[in-house]
Design a protein around this motif. Sequence first.
Motif, PDB file in Angstrom:
ATOM      1  N   GLY A 128       0.826  -1.204   0.000  1.00 47.63           N
ATOM      2  CA  GLY A 128       0.000   0.000   0.000  1.00 47.63           C
ATOM      3  C   GLY A 128       0.860   1.255   0.000  1.00 47.63           C
ATOM      4  O   GLY A 128       2.038   1.219   0.346  1.00 47.63           O
ATOM      5  N   HIS A 129       0.259   2.362  -0.379  1.00 46.68           N
ATOM      6  CA  HIS A 129       1.014   3.619  -0.472  1.00 46.68           C
ATOM      7  C   HIS A 129       1.467   4.122   0.897  1.00 46.68           C
ATOM      8  O   HIS A 129       2.403   4.916   0.982  1.00 46.68           O
ATOM      9  N   SER A 130       0.821   3.681   1.948  1.00 43.19           N
ATOM     10  CA  SER A 130       1.233   4.109   3.276  1.00 43.19           C
ATOM     11  C   SER A 130       2.647   3.649   3.602  1.00 43.19           C
ATOM     12  O   SER A 130       3.380   4.322   4.336  1.00 43.19           O
ATOM     13  N   ALA A 131       3.064   2.500   3.036  1.00 42.94           N
ATOM     14  CA  ALA A 131       4.424   2.001   3.270  1.00 42.94           C
ATOM     15  C   ALA A 131       5.442   2.930   2.628  1.00 42.94           C
ATOM     16  O   ALA A 131       6.496   3.223   3.215  1.00 42.94           O
ATOM     17  N   TRP A 132       5.150   3.409   1.424  1.00 42.00           N
ATOM     18  CA  TRP A 132       6.039   4.355   0.742  1.00 42.00           C
ATOM     19  C   TRP A 132       6.077   5.673   1.504  1.00 42.00           C
ATOM     20  O   TRP A 132       7.144   6.255   1.717  1.00 42.00           O
ATOM     21  N   ASP A 133       4.919   6.134   1.960  1.00 41.04           N
ATOM     22  CA  ASP A 133       4.864   7.384   2.726  1.00 41.04           C
ATOM     23  C   ASP A 133       5.701   7.281   3.999  1.00 41.04           C
ATOM     24  O   ASP A 133       6.376   8.241   4.393  1.00 41.04           O
ATOM     25  N   ALA A 134       5.644   6.122   4.635  1.00 43.04           N
ATOM     26  CA  ALA A 134       6.416   5.920   5.863  1.00 43.04           C
ATOM     27  C   ALA A 134       7.911   5.980   5.589  1.00 43.04           C
ATOM     28  O   ALA A 134       8.685   6.536   6.389  1.00 43.04           O
ATOM     29  N   LEU A 135       8.345   5.435   4.458  1.00 35.99           N
ATOM     30  CA  LEU A 135       9.765   5.480   4.102  1.00 35.99           C
ATOM     31  C   LEU A 135      10.209   6.911   3.819  1.00 35.99           C
ATOM     32  O   LEU A 135      11.299   7.319   4.225  1.00 35.99           O
ATOM     33  N   VAL A 136       9.382   7.661   3.121  1.00 36.51           N
ATOM     34  CA  VAL A 136       9.711   9.059   2.840  1.00 36.51           C
ATOM     35  C   VAL A 136       9.836   9.839   4.140  1.00 36.51           C
ATOM     36  O   VAL A 136      10.763  10.640   4.326  1.00 36.51           O
ATOM     37  N   GLU A 137       8.910   9.586   5.056  1.00 36.40           N
ATOM     38  CA  GLU A 137       8.950  10.301   6.332  1.00 36.40           C
ATOM     39  C   GLU A 137      10.194   9.923   7.132  1.00 36.40           C
ATOM     40  O   GLU A 137      10.833  10.775   7.752  1.00 36.40           O
ATOM     41  N   GLU A 138      10.563   8.646   7.084  1.00 33.80           N
ATOM     42  CA  GLU A 138      11.720   8.184   7.852  1.00 33.80           C
ATOM     43  C   GLU A 138      13.030   8.696   7.288  1.00 33.80           C
ATOM     44  O   GLU A 138      13.930   9.096   8.030  1.00 33.80           O
ATOM     45  N   HIS A 139      13.158   8.678   5.964  1.00 35.45           N
ATOM     46  CA  HIS A 139      14.453   8.965   5.360  1.00 35.45           C
ATOM     47  C   HIS A 139      14.560  10.332   4.695  1.00 35.45           C
ATOM     48  O   HIS A 139      15.665  10.750   4.346  1.00 35.45           O
ATOM     49  N   GLY A 140      13.429  11.030   4.501  1.00 35.08           N
ATOM     50  CA  GLY A 140      13.502  12.236   3.702  1.00 35.08           C
ATOM     51  C   GLY A 140      13.117  13.541   4.350  1.00 35.08           C
ATOM     52  O   GLY A 140      13.762  14.576   4.131  1.00 35.08           O
ATOM     53  N   TYR A 141      12.056  13.539   5.153  1.00 32.71           N
ATOM     54  CA  TYR A 141      11.494  14.799   5.624  1.00 32.71           C
ATOM     55  C   TYR A 141      12.472  15.644   6.440  1.00 32.71           C
ATOM     56  O   TYR A 141      12.605  16.850   6.220  1.00 32.71           O
ATOM     57  N   VAL A 142      13.143  15.022   7.375  1.00 35.17           N
ATOM     58  CA  VAL A 142      14.028  15.786   8.266  1.00 35.17           C
ATOM     59  C   VAL A 142      15.169  16.428   7.485  1.00 35.17           C
ATOM     60  O   VAL A 142      15.447  17.626   7.622  1.00 35.17           O
ATOM     61  N   LEU A 143      15.834  15.625   6.635  1.00 35.61           N
ATOM     62  CA  LEU A 143      16.956  16.147   5.847  1.00 35.61           C
ATOM     63  C   LEU A 143      16.491  17.238   4.888  1.00 35.61           C
ATOM     64  O   LEU A 143      17.173  18.252   4.708  1.00 35.61           O
ATOM     65  N   LEU A 144      15.339  17.032   4.268  1.00 33.96           N
ATOM     66  CA  LEU A 144      14.819  18.020   3.328  1.00 33.96           C
ATOM     67  C   LEU A 144      14.475  19.323   4.044  1.00 33.96           C
ATOM     68  O   LEU A 144      14.806  20.412   3.556  1.00 33.96           O
ATOM     69  N   ALA A 145      13.838  19.219   5.192  1.00 32.73           N
ATOM     70  CA  ALA A 145      13.477  20.418   5.947  1.00 32.73           C
ATOM     71  C   ALA A 145      14.721  21.182   6.387  1.00 32.73           C
ATOM     72  O   ALA A 145      14.749  22.425   6.339  1.00 32.73           O
TER      73      ALA A 145
END
Length: 219
Positions: A128-145
């Motif tokens: 499901g797309h929630s799994a992809w969203d979880a990966l983005v949140e884990e590996h991407g959001y903090v560094l991007l912000a």
Amino acid sequence: MSVPRIRRSRRADHVADTRRALVCAARELFAERGYAATGTEDIVASAHVTRGALYHHFKDKADLFRAVMAECAAEMAERLVAQETARAEQEQGDAWQLLRSGFQSFLDACNDRDFQRIVLVEGPAVLGHSAWDALVEEHGYVLLAEALTEAIAEGNVEPMPVAPLTRMLAALISEASLYIARAEDHDLAREEAGQVLERMLAGLGRAPGVSLGRMESIG
């Protein structure tokens, strides 16, 4: 060291080796054949373990796939961070330049075999797309912000709320990655997505020598 402790250590090593063998075998098969075409019997045969060993470590095939997907995503995140760290040390570029080059590096990574098939194509279909969203949140959001905050502080990006900007850019990159992965011609899709992404990102940058007030009056 006592004999029982040695035995426990060897047992722990054996357990870890078995799990590693299952993940490695499953990763190769999922990347080559896809999730649906890979049976648990194929995985245990390739890993040279018993079916009981598989169900000792994982609830089912989907649980094993989740572990494989997480490993692929983590490896790619580590690789991209290492690349951008090296680029920052060599080029001494500003945060916005480095972030834009990092986005292009990520689009390149979307044509990596394991990452493309397992994370981008099979992952959302299986988990499901929630799994992809979880990966983005884990590996991407903090560094991007963090990068966006630095770019704004340096004056190369218009001041704006970082939280929604982070989410919207992450969504943009996510859609670009899925476009590449699902295209018939991956190389062409990568080139097109890169051009569109760069053009859209350029709109966020502040024109050299133009104040915020001047840009607002122009708009």
